[in-house]
Design an enzyme around this catalytic site. Sequence first.
Site, mmCIF file in Angstrom:
data_model
loop_
_atom_site.group_PDB
_atom_site.id
_atom_site.type_symbol
_atom_site.label_atom_id
_atom_site.label_comp_id
_atom_site.label_asym_id
_atom_site.label_seq_id
_atom_site.Cartn_x
_atom_site.Cartn_y
_atom_site.Cartn_z
ATOM 1 N N ASP A 225 -28.655 -28.719 -19.170
ATOM 2 C CA ASP A 225 -29.856 -27.892 -18.975
ATOM 3 C C ASP A 225 -29.830 -27.105 -17.669
ATOM 4 O O ASP A 225 -29.092 -27.425 -16.735
ATOM 5 C CB ASP A 225 -31.097 -28.789 -18.938
ATOM 6 C CG ASP A 225 -31.454 -29.314 -20.322
ATOM 7 O OD1 ASP A 225 -30.603 -29.242 -21.235
ATOM 8 O OD2 ASP A 225 -32.586 -29.803 -20.471
ATOM 9 N N HIS B 288 -27.417 -31.905 -16.383
ATOM 10 C CA HIS B 288 -27.718 -30.596 -15.784
ATOM 11 C C HIS B 288 -26.464 -30.018 -15.146
ATOM 12 O O HIS B 288 -25.898 -30.642 -14.249
ATOM 13 C CB HIS B 288 -28.828 -30.734 -14.739
ATOM 14 C CG HIS B 288 -30.123 -31.221 -15.324
ATOM 15 N ND1 HIS B 288 -30.371 -32.549 -15.565
ATOM 16 C CD2 HIS B 288 -31.216 -30.544 -15.752
ATOM 17 C CE1 HIS B 288 -31.574 -32.673 -16.104
ATOM 18 N NE2 HIS B 288 -32.109 -31.475 -16.233
HETATM 19 NI NI NI Z 1 -34.813 -28.461 -17.214
#
Ligand code: NI
Length: 326
Positions: free
Chosen positions: A135, A276
């Site tokens: 992400d 991430h």
């Molecule tokens: Ni996010």
Amino acid sequence: MEKPTEEGRVRRGFNLRNLNRKYPWLKILVVILMVELLAGLMLPRLIENGMIRLEFLTEARMENEKKKMEEEKSAQQKEMEKERLKKERLTEEERLRKEEERLERERQQKLGREARMEELRKKTTGKKLVALSFDDGPNLETLRLLNILKEREIRTTFFVLGRNLERFPEVAKRALAEGHELQSHSVHHDDLSKMKVEGVLWDERRMNELFWQILGQKPTMLRPPYGAISQLMYQTMSIPLMLWSVDSEDWKFRNSEVVRAKVRASMFDGAVVLMHDIHPTSVDAVPGIIDDLIMGGYEIVTVSELAELRGVKSLEKGYAYGSFAP
Ligand code: NI
């Protein structure tokens, strides 16, 4: 010596005074001629030097200049019209060319997807499956991750932010070209669950625009920022919501060994792992995570592939998904 005659005297007596007496208008004629001569010689020079501006000449010149200007203007307009038409033709050609390219790309993608699914079905029968998802990118760390994934021949899903897509379009394009899946994670990472209908719809529209402009395709799922979902989002969003089932908490533990251990401990068949790609420590953890998963008998696929391989033909809007267990 000739004898002078009356006639001769008159002839010899020819002089200005006689002439004046005999032809009194001659003097006036000479004066007129001289004036004419002078005017003929001097006038053009004077006019040329602008010392005498004869009204009619000025008018004529102005008329002339106006005509010239109009001619120039119309020539210019014609040129501009020609230029405009040429541009329009080029734009039209460009549009057609892009449309053709897009169709071809879609065809290739579809073929590629079908071939890949075919291959995956064979390869993964009876195997455990997992999807890695990243992400908040893309950014420059993503490039390092792409290198790792390329080397290991692994495809993952990127839930990108619109603002980062705009900043790093080339990174996103590369990810797509290398077979990864790109999906929406909202434009600015705002909490969509706190938004009114206009805000939710704006975000969806803007993400569609950015995806279309940069990647030539629209997102087919949204990972809501913070995993926050409102009833309104289920009702208004035209794509399904994708959550996760294994949280690496890599944003909290900026330590690649800890992140690797967390993923290993929570892994299960059909899991969607949340990471991430904006943290260097997360990217550092990826090679180890891949090793662990392969050692554990997992096949790593994208989120869409995971759903399809588990028999979910299409993800439905108005629903949120988090795992695809067998
Ligand atoms: Ni996010």
